[in-house]
Scaffold this motif. Structure first.
Motif, short mmCIF file in Angstrom:
data_model
loop_
_atom_site.label_atom_id
_atom_site.label_comp_id
_atom_site.label_asym_id
_atom_site.label_seq_id
_atom_site.Cartn_x
_atom_site.Cartn_y
_atom_site.Cartn_z
N LEU A 425 1.14 -1.52 -0.07
CA LEU A 425 0.35 -0.03 0.32
C LEU A 425 0.31 1.28 -0.50
CD1 LEU A 425 -2.60 -0.89 2.64
CD2 LEU A 425 -2.67 -1.48 0.30
N GLU A 426 0.46 2.15 -0.58
CA GLU A 426 1.18 3.67 -0.78
C GLU A 426 1.13 3.57 0.78
OE1 GLU A 426 0.47 8.01 -2.22
OE2 GLU A 426 -0.24 6.21 -3.32
N ARG A 427 0.52 3.66 1.16
CA ARG A 427 -0.04 4.61 2.46
C ARG A 427 0.22 3.13 3.53
NH1 ARG A 427 -5.17 7.17 4.61
NH2 ARG A 427 -3.13 7.86 6.19
N GLY A 428 1.24 1.92 3.24
CA GLY A 428 1.88 0.69 3.66
C GLY A 428 2.87 1.24 4.71
N VAL A 429 2.96 0.11 6.24
CA VAL A 429 3.90 0.05 7.65
C VAL A 429 3.81 -1.80 7.56
CG1 VAL A 429 3.88 3.00 7.55
CG2 VAL A 429 1.97 1.03 9.25
N ALA A 430 4.97 -1.84 7.82
CA ALA A 430 4.89 -2.80 9.48
C ALA A 430 4.91 -2.09 10.68
CB ALA A 430 6.31 -3.90 9.11
N PHE A 431 3.86 -3.45 11.24
CA PHE A 431 3.85 -3.02 12.83
C PHE A 431 3.84 -3.83 13.91
CE2 PHE A 431 0.91 -0.95 16.04
CZ PHE A 431 1.48 -0.54 16.91
N GLY A 432 5.18 -4.53 14.27
CA GLY A 432 5.75 -5.71 15.33
C GLY A 432 5.01 -7.31 15.07
N ALA A 433 5.91 -8.05 15.13
CA ALA A 433 5.26 -8.20 16.79
C ALA A 433 6.28 -8.30 16.98
CB ALA A 433 4.48 -9.01 16.41
N MET A 434 7.80 -8.36 16.72
CA MET A 434 8.71 -8.15 17.80
C MET A 434 9.88 -7.01 18.42
SD MET A 434 12.53 -9.63 16.84
CE MET A 434 12.82 -8.48 15.48
N PHE A 435 9.39 -6.97 19.87
CA PHE A 435 9.71 -5.98 20.07
C PHE A 435 10.95 -5.34 20.81
CE2 PHE A 435 5.76 -6.72 22.03
CZ PHE A 435 4.77 -5.76 21.98
N PRO A 436 11.63 -4.77 20.68
CA PRO A 436 12.67 -4.29 20.89
C PRO A 436 13.31 -4.97 21.48
CG PRO A 436 11.30 -1.94 20.92
CD PRO A 436 10.65 -3.19 20.78
N GLY A 437 14.58 -5.16 21.40
CA GLY A 437 15.54 -5.90 22.31
C GLY A 437 15.27 -7.62 22.70
N ALA A 438 13.70 -8.11 21.29
CA ALA A 438 13.77 -9.51 21.54
C ALA A 438 14.47 -9.85 20.87
CB ALA A 438 12.47 -9.49 21.03
N LYS A 439 15.09 -11.26 20.90
CA LYS A 439 15.86 -12.25 20.22
C LYS A 439 15.37 -12.78 18.89
CE LYS A 439 18.78 -16.58 20.26
NZ LYS A 439 19.57 -17.30 20.48
N ASP A 440 16.19 -12.12 17.74
CA ASP A 440 15.40 -12.48 16.36
C ASP A 440 15.52 -14.21 16.06
OD1 ASP A 440 14.36 -12.25 14.03
OD2 ASP A 440 15.30 -10.47 12.57
N THR A 441 14.51 -14.86 16.37
CA THR A 441 14.86 -16.27 15.66
C THR A 441 14.34 -16.32 13.94
OG1 THR A 441 13.28 -17.17 16.58
CG2 THR A 441 15.50 -17.09 17.73
N MET A 442 13.80 -15.44 12.96
CA MET A 442 13.37 -15.44 11.91
C MET A 442 14.21 -16.00 10.51
SD MET A 442 10.76 -12.15 11.46
CE MET A 442 10.00 -10.95 12.62
N HIS A 443 13.92 -17.02 10.11
CA HIS A 443 14.05 -18.01 9.09
C HIS A 443 15.25 -19.03 9.63
CE1 HIS A 443 12.97 -14.81 5.40
NE2 HIS A 443 12.27 -15.62 6.63
N GLN A 444 15.66 -18.89 11.10
CA GLN A 444 16.10 -19.67 11.85
C GLN A 444 15.88 -20.91 12.32
OE1 GLN A 444 18.90 -17.20 14.71
NE2 GLN A 444 17.93 -15.08 13.21
N ALA A 445 17.04 -21.92 13.01
CA ALA A 445 16.54 -23.14 13.53
C ALA A 445 16.05 -22.60 15.13
CB ALA A 445 17.70 -24.22 13.59
N ASN A 446 14.92 -22.97 15.48
CA ASN A 446 14.31 -23.04 17.06
C ASN A 446 13.84 -21.91 16.92
OD1 ASN A 446 16.03 -25.42 17.62
ND2 ASN A 446 17.84 -24.70 17.92
N GLU A 447 12.92 -21.50 15.85
CA GLU A 447 12.49 -20.41 15.85
C GLU A 447 11.31 -20.40 16.74
OE1 GLU A 447 8.75 -18.02 12.78
OE2 GLU A 447 10.55 -19.42 11.82
#
Length: 470
Positions: A425-447
């Protein structure tokens, strides 16, 4: 009207978790070998889409399945439509999991499964936010439509098809990144490097494989090399053991007379942040590049092992670029395919690039830099241009206000290399759901997804959706 969103989410925690676990059991990896008219990206993505839409049917929403490509769950009335975009497809689980990636397990307050954080967990949180608003019968002046995709991790063919049949929402967000907000996303393009495979010399590369997807750092790679003498193979074997001992990878080798099979294990990461991984394929190519291969194999290994290895910003290829607002270009070498029985090999380079450069520029500069190695280049997959919604936009302001009120933390704009449906969307954003400081396990083993964060995100989504649509 004061609404205790936390109380409403708490009352539905068990149901939310039960629905999410059922969704996570669906192995919704794209499978091109099983594509049919009924399953445009394979049975897994189709089944994940249907499972998600079934919740909307159960709960009395207006639901539409658009040819098993995508669908939506909708309620409310009004001339404008608030769009929420999630996806049910996942990247391949890969190896090195401590649990079955499709048998969700809760351990130490975390839910482990492929898709728990990208993007089934956040999608369920946003869906339950809609469900709360509907069940409370709160007055709305806009339609709220949850668009459910099934090909976000590959080519976005789901959204291409969906928008051929359905109208585009006026504004909205995707719960598929991090808080406080992502209102800018870099361009996303894959440049495919093709090199001839014919090679004949003292060392012959028969096969080299690494990586599963363009947007994943390869966690494993293997190569099959044939030597003229047993002494050459012995020496390579010893050198490989020494190489493993001084570098941040593991591996093994097997012998079949004068043929050696090398295996390397690295560390995975999201393709938008390749600097946080160890690319198993480039480490293996870097080792082999020191030997006297010939012709196509020599070129393939030199490009992979010298120009690409440990270069996450395209400096060796001459395409490094940084924009003051959108940041630095990144490069992930995600797929390697060399087979002596094929005419050409493939190296897929996935670039996340800021405004100020372009895919054509990147391709032209790469060609100038490594053209002498017999490469041919092409743009592969879905090309997405840089996207930005100003911080002064009411959508961004509202979402940041909600985040700040529920967390007590200051909300600032962010620009990332990852690509989300928010950019549809021209007026579209991403919003969450990972909070600041959280460990990012997207696309990894043991997500995993921390359950408290999941419920907290649902609270924020409920308040945000109501403010945007009331």
């Amino acid at each position: 009207m004061a609404i205790d969103w936390q109380k409403e989410v708490d009352a539905r925690k068990d149901d939310l978790l039960d629905d999410l676990k059922e969704l996570l059991k669906v192995k919704s990896e794209r499978d091109d070998d099983k594509i049919t008219a009924d399953a445009p990206f394979g049975p897994g993505p189709r089944d994940g889409l249907k499972q998600m839409l079934s919740y909307g049917e159960r709960d009395g929403f207006t639901v539409k399945n658009v040819d098993n490509y995508a669908g939506h769950i909708e309620f409310g009335e009004g001339e404008e439509t608030l769009g929420i975009f999630g996806h049910m497809d996942v990247v391949p689980a890969g190896d090195d999991w401590d649990t079955d990636p499709y048998d969700p397990v809760v351990k130490d307050g975390k839910l482990f499964a492929r898709g728990s954080s990208d993007d089934k967990g956040p999608s369920i949180a946003a869906y339950y936010a809609m469900k709360i608003i509907k069940e409370l019968n709160l007055p709305l002046s806009k339609k709220v439509r949850f668009v459910v995709g099934s090909d976000e991790e590959s080519g976005w063919g789901d959204m291409d098809h969906y928008f051929e049949k359905e109208e585009t929402p006026d504004f909205g967000f995707s719960p598929d990144a991090e808080f406080p907000i992502i209102n800018g996303e870099k361009g996303n393009v894959s440049i495919e490097v093709h090199i001839e495979t014919a090679n004949d010399g003292d060392y012959v590369l028969e096969q080299f494989q690494g990586g599963l997807r363009a947007n994943m750092v390869p966690t494993s790679a293997f190569a099959r090399v044939k030597t003229v003498t047993a002494e050459q193979a012995d020496a390579m074997d010893i050198a490989f053991s020494e190489y493993l001992g001084i570098n941040p990878i593991t591996g093994s080798s097997d012998r079949e007379e004068n043929t050696i099979i090398f295996r390397v294990a690295g560390k995975g990461s999201h393709g938008a942040s390749p600097q946080f991984g160890h690319n198993a394929a480039t480490w293996l190519a870097n080792f082999l590049d020191k030997y006297d291969f010939a012709d196509g194999a020599k070129n393939f290994l030199h490009v992979a092992g010298s120009y690409i290895h440990e270069d996450f910003y395209g400096k060796n290829l001459g395409v490094d670029f940084k924009d003051p607002k959108m940041g630095q270009l990144t490069m992930n070498a995600g797929i390697f395919d060399f087979d002596i029985n094929k005419d050409h090999s493939l190296i897929n380079l996935n670039f996340r690039y800021p405004q100020g450069t372009s895919a054509d520029t990147i391709q032209a500069v790469i060609n100038d830099t490594i053209g002498e190695y017999g490469v041919s280049l092409s743009i592969g997959g879905h090309h997405m241009l840089p996207h930005y919604v100003p911080q002064e936009d009411p959508l961004v302001e509202t979402l940041l206000d909600v985040y700040e009120e529920h967390t007590g933390e200051k909300g600032e704009e962010q620009i990332i290399g990852g690509g989300t449906y928010g950019r549809l969307l021209e007026r579209g954003v991403a919003f969450g759901a990972m909070f600041p400081g959280a460990k990012d396990t997207m696309h990894q083993a043991n997500e995993f997804m921390v359950l408290d964060d999941l419920y907290r995100a649902a609270v924020i989504y409920a308040d945000a959706i109501y403010r945007l649509a009331k």
